[in-house]
Motif scaffolding. Sequence first.
Motif, mmCIF file in Angstrom:
data_model
loop_
_atom_site.group_PDB
_atom_site.id
_atom_site.type_symbol
_atom_site.label_atom_id
_atom_site.label_comp_id
_atom_site.label_asym_id
_atom_site.label_seq_id
_atom_site.Cartn_x
_atom_site.Cartn_y
_atom_site.Cartn_z
ATOM 1 N N PRO A 123 4.796 -3.287 11.292
ATOM 2 C CA PRO A 123 3.912 -2.137 11.108
ATOM 3 C C PRO A 123 3.216 -2.171 9.744
ATOM 4 O O PRO A 123 3.839 -2.484 8.726
ATOM 5 C CB PRO A 123 4.869 -0.946 11.207
ATOM 6 N N VAL A 124 1.912 -1.878 9.746
ATOM 7 C CA VAL A 124 1.127 -1.850 8.512
ATOM 8 C C VAL A 124 0.495 -0.465 8.402
ATOM 9 O O VAL A 124 -0.360 -0.086 9.205
ATOM 10 C CB VAL A 124 0.035 -2.936 8.514
ATOM 11 N N ASP A 125 0.935 0.277 7.401
ATOM 12 C CA ASP A 125 0.465 1.633 7.149
ATOM 13 C C ASP A 125 0.358 1.771 5.628
ATOM 14 O O ASP A 125 1.375 1.898 4.949
ATOM 15 C CB ASP A 125 1.454 2.651 7.734
ATOM 16 N N ILE A 126 -0.858 1.719 5.101
ATOM 17 C CA ILE A 126 -1.068 1.550 3.666
ATOM 18 C C ILE A 126 -1.887 2.705 3.105
ATOM 19 O O ILE A 126 -2.997 2.967 3.590
ATOM 20 C CB ILE A 126 -1.827 0.246 3.355
ATOM 21 N N ALA A 127 -1.377 3.370 2.090
ATOM 22 C CA ALA A 127 -2.177 4.322 1.316
ATOM 23 C C ALA A 127 -2.893 3.560 0.213
ATOM 24 O O ALA A 127 -2.275 2.780 -0.511
ATOM 25 C CB ALA A 127 -1.294 5.413 0.731
ATOM 26 N N LEU A 128 -4.221 3.804 0.097
ATOM 27 C CA LEU A 128 -5.046 3.070 -0.856
ATOM 28 C C LEU A 128 -5.926 4.019 -1.648
ATOM 29 O O LEU A 128 -6.377 5.045 -1.126
ATOM 30 C CB LEU A 128 -5.951 2.069 -0.125
ATOM 31 N N VAL A 129 -6.175 3.655 -2.904
ATOM 32 C CA VAL A 129 -7.196 4.323 -3.704
ATOM 33 C C VAL A 129 -8.123 3.242 -4.243
ATOM 34 O O VAL A 129 -7.813 2.047 -4.200
ATOM 35 C CB VAL A 129 -6.591 5.137 -4.864
ATOM 36 N N GLN A 130 -9.265 3.661 -4.752
ATOM 37 C CA GLN A 130 -10.254 2.698 -5.220
ATOM 38 C C GLN A 130 -10.660 3.025 -6.647
ATOM 39 O O GLN A 130 -10.849 4.182 -7.011
ATOM 40 C CB GLN A 130 -11.486 2.735 -4.299
ATOM 41 N N ASN A 131 -10.770 1.976 -7.456
ATOM 42 C CA ASN A 131 -11.290 2.086 -8.815
ATOM 43 C C ASN A 131 -12.444 1.093 -8.929
ATOM 44 O O ASN A 131 -12.223 -0.108 -9.034
ATOM 45 C CB ASN A 131 -10.204 1.782 -9.843
ATOM 46 N N GLY A 132 -13.666 1.603 -8.841
ATOM 47 C CA GLY A 132 -14.823 0.714 -8.847
ATOM 48 C C GLY A 132 -14.791 -0.179 -7.627
ATOM 49 O O GLY A 132 -14.814 0.289 -6.491
ATOM 50 N N SER A 133 -14.727 -1.485 -7.862
ATOM 51 C CA SER A 133 -14.679 -2.421 -6.737
ATOM 52 C C SER A 133 -13.255 -2.846 -6.393
ATOM 53 O O SER A 133 -13.062 -3.755 -5.588
ATOM 54 C CB SER A 133 -15.516 -3.667 -7.063
ATOM 55 N N HIS A 134 -12.269 -2.190 -6.970
ATOM 56 C CA HIS A 134 -10.883 -2.600 -6.778
ATOM 57 C C HIS A 134 -10.156 -1.611 -5.879
ATOM 58 O O HIS A 134 -10.168 -0.393 -6.119
ATOM 59 C CB HIS A 134 -10.159 -2.714 -8.124
ATOM 60 N N LEU A 135 -9.477 -2.134 -4.848
ATOM 61 C CA LEU A 135 -8.662 -1.337 -3.943
ATOM 62 C C LEU A 135 -7.204 -1.474 -4.377
ATOM 63 O O LEU A 135 -6.684 -2.593 -4.490
ATOM 64 C CB LEU A 135 -8.812 -1.826 -2.505
ATOM 65 N N VAL A 136 -6.539 -0.339 -4.589
ATOM 66 C CA VAL A 136 -5.192 -0.357 -5.156
ATOM 67 C C VAL A 136 -4.221 0.302 -4.190
ATOM 68 O O VAL A 136 -4.358 1.500 -3.889
ATOM 69 C CB VAL A 136 -5.144 0.368 -6.518
ATOM 70 N N PRO A 137 -3.220 -0.420 -3.675
ATOM 71 C CA PRO A 137 -2.206 0.211 -2.825
ATOM 72 C C PRO A 137 -1.352 1.188 -3.624
ATOM 73 O O PRO A 137 -1.010 0.932 -4.791
ATOM 74 C CB PRO A 137 -1.361 -0.963 -2.336
#
Length: 614
Positions: A123-137
């Motif tokens: 199972p893949v369930d990921i919370a992500l945020v973004q800083n500019g062009s970077h996606l951060v789990p």
Amino acid sequence: MPRPFHARRLRRAAATAAVLAALFAVPPQTMAAPAATAPVPGDPLTGSGAVNRTELTAGQLAGGSAEDTVPDSAFALPAQAAPPTHSFEGTLTLDGLSTAGGFRALKDPNGYGDAAATRHLPPVDIALVQNGSHLVPAKRGLQYTGNQAWNLAVGPGRAWNEDGDGQRTRASLPFALVERNANCVHNGALTFLFDDTSISEVRYQITTETCEYFQFDMWGQVPADYRPGPVDGAENLRDAYASEVGDRLPTKPLSALATDHPDSGVDVAKFGSGITPSALSTFGFYFGGVHYVGNCRTRQGNYPFCGQMLLPSYSTAKSAFAGTAMLRLAQRYGPAVAQEKLSDRIPETAGNTAWSGVTLDHTLDMATGNYTSPGYETDEAGRTMADFFAAEPYADKMRLALSFPRKTSPGSKWVYHTSDTFLAARAMNNYLQDKAGSDADIFDMLRDDVLEPIGVGPDSLVSSRTDNSPGGAPFGGYGMFWTQDSVARFAKFLNNDHGAVNGTQILDPALLAATMQRTPQDRGMTTTGTKPMKYQNGFWGKEFTSADNPAYTNPFYVPFMSGYGGITVAMMPNGATYYYFSDNNEFSWNAAVAEADKLAPMTGAGGAGTPPTS
């Protein structure tokens, strides 16, 4: 080197302050207006968006099918990537994984690929945020999935715009499958398009691994759900990642080593030599304050997130976890901790006289006196250890670790057992709880007191544990994870910084000196095998003399960490470190020592010199 069968925290400054609290008074902070998110170094992107894409086009991601793996460059940030017009914050869930996709076994003598769960993603369930062009789990490092075959780790990725994607932003993330109850790591990438409310299908593939006994390709394309919404601690996650990237060691390609030292005669081709190219995950060399890095190979080109490639520790954990934890305990509570008896610290030894008189020092030196065969790693490859590696519950692992009979007095003979390091970690854990409270955990102490303060990233701040659970006991002798920066940074801490952080000593200096082969009168145990070496506190020591190279006019020792399948981290007395991760049972690094000697001659006097601090 065993064969198992089967987030930096948000603010590094807070962790460092905790370590140094006894020495520095921290004044109360005044309230201030929230600061803007710190940008990640290198942002913003400056490309035009005019990308000539032939693989994983917008049309293919809209509803195509994955017939096989494709070049890994299709998942990489292209040179003309434009800044993203959309910002991802929320949860990404991949659907239908238990039956989707393709699988191709390349090496599988034990038949692991016969199990259905092994051939598909967990199972893949990921919370992500973004800083500019970077996606951060939101969660970094090992995550327990409950899947029968795989646990999961997801690393930071990128987001950008391409003209051919219409009004959507393209995203790509590195991820790794980690074998349940073991330490094999299989690296892959996934990609998708998104806007403020919707998402395309997700394409994924795995094309590389660091795993001697199980190698495969995996690929697929599945529907996905994007649930936009606030992520807890989003601003801290953005700022922490910007700080993490900015604090990484200065990095150059390995080819720059010759350019930076033009008069040395150094041959950069010698680094990585002796290792089958297809088996070499990555390698690097730290010298003079610069981290020179090699590429990360896959069966489809170079890995698109080389700096985020997750690498297994295997037995380098004996050094980096168990040995280093003892050095930290000795600095906190005094060096007498090394003489703690296992029978006083491990309740399960009750009634088992084989473990009487065995100290923590004996155990970390692989000199408990308890074994079945004295042959070089004969026990390690035997039935008891096979059962130990396969055992997932704590009680079973502990029972098997304690099952070796007494054959000689403790401290008199070296016999390699990964189970001994498991016992050492448990003894240290219980000692720490006696000192710091019942909630204390020995790996958490290592994380808080050592790894975070020296700047090791979140991907390396989690250990595999028994019971396939974050509440289990850490393995001790394997089960950690590295990235290029984290392994170079950890070696620098030991070899160049002498166990200190910003001038504050974190590890016991005398015990560290002996561990690093800088105390000629205390080399540790002599190993067995065709080429005996030294073994001290979970670290190996190899002597180099003029018989190895006429340039070595004075003998010296190189302490090193070693891992199953072909992993070496060699910390040389001239301040250089060479590391490589591979999986074809090749342990070849003498040539790298010879090249490092051209840059700065190794100290003689038995290796007792002090290396540079840069």
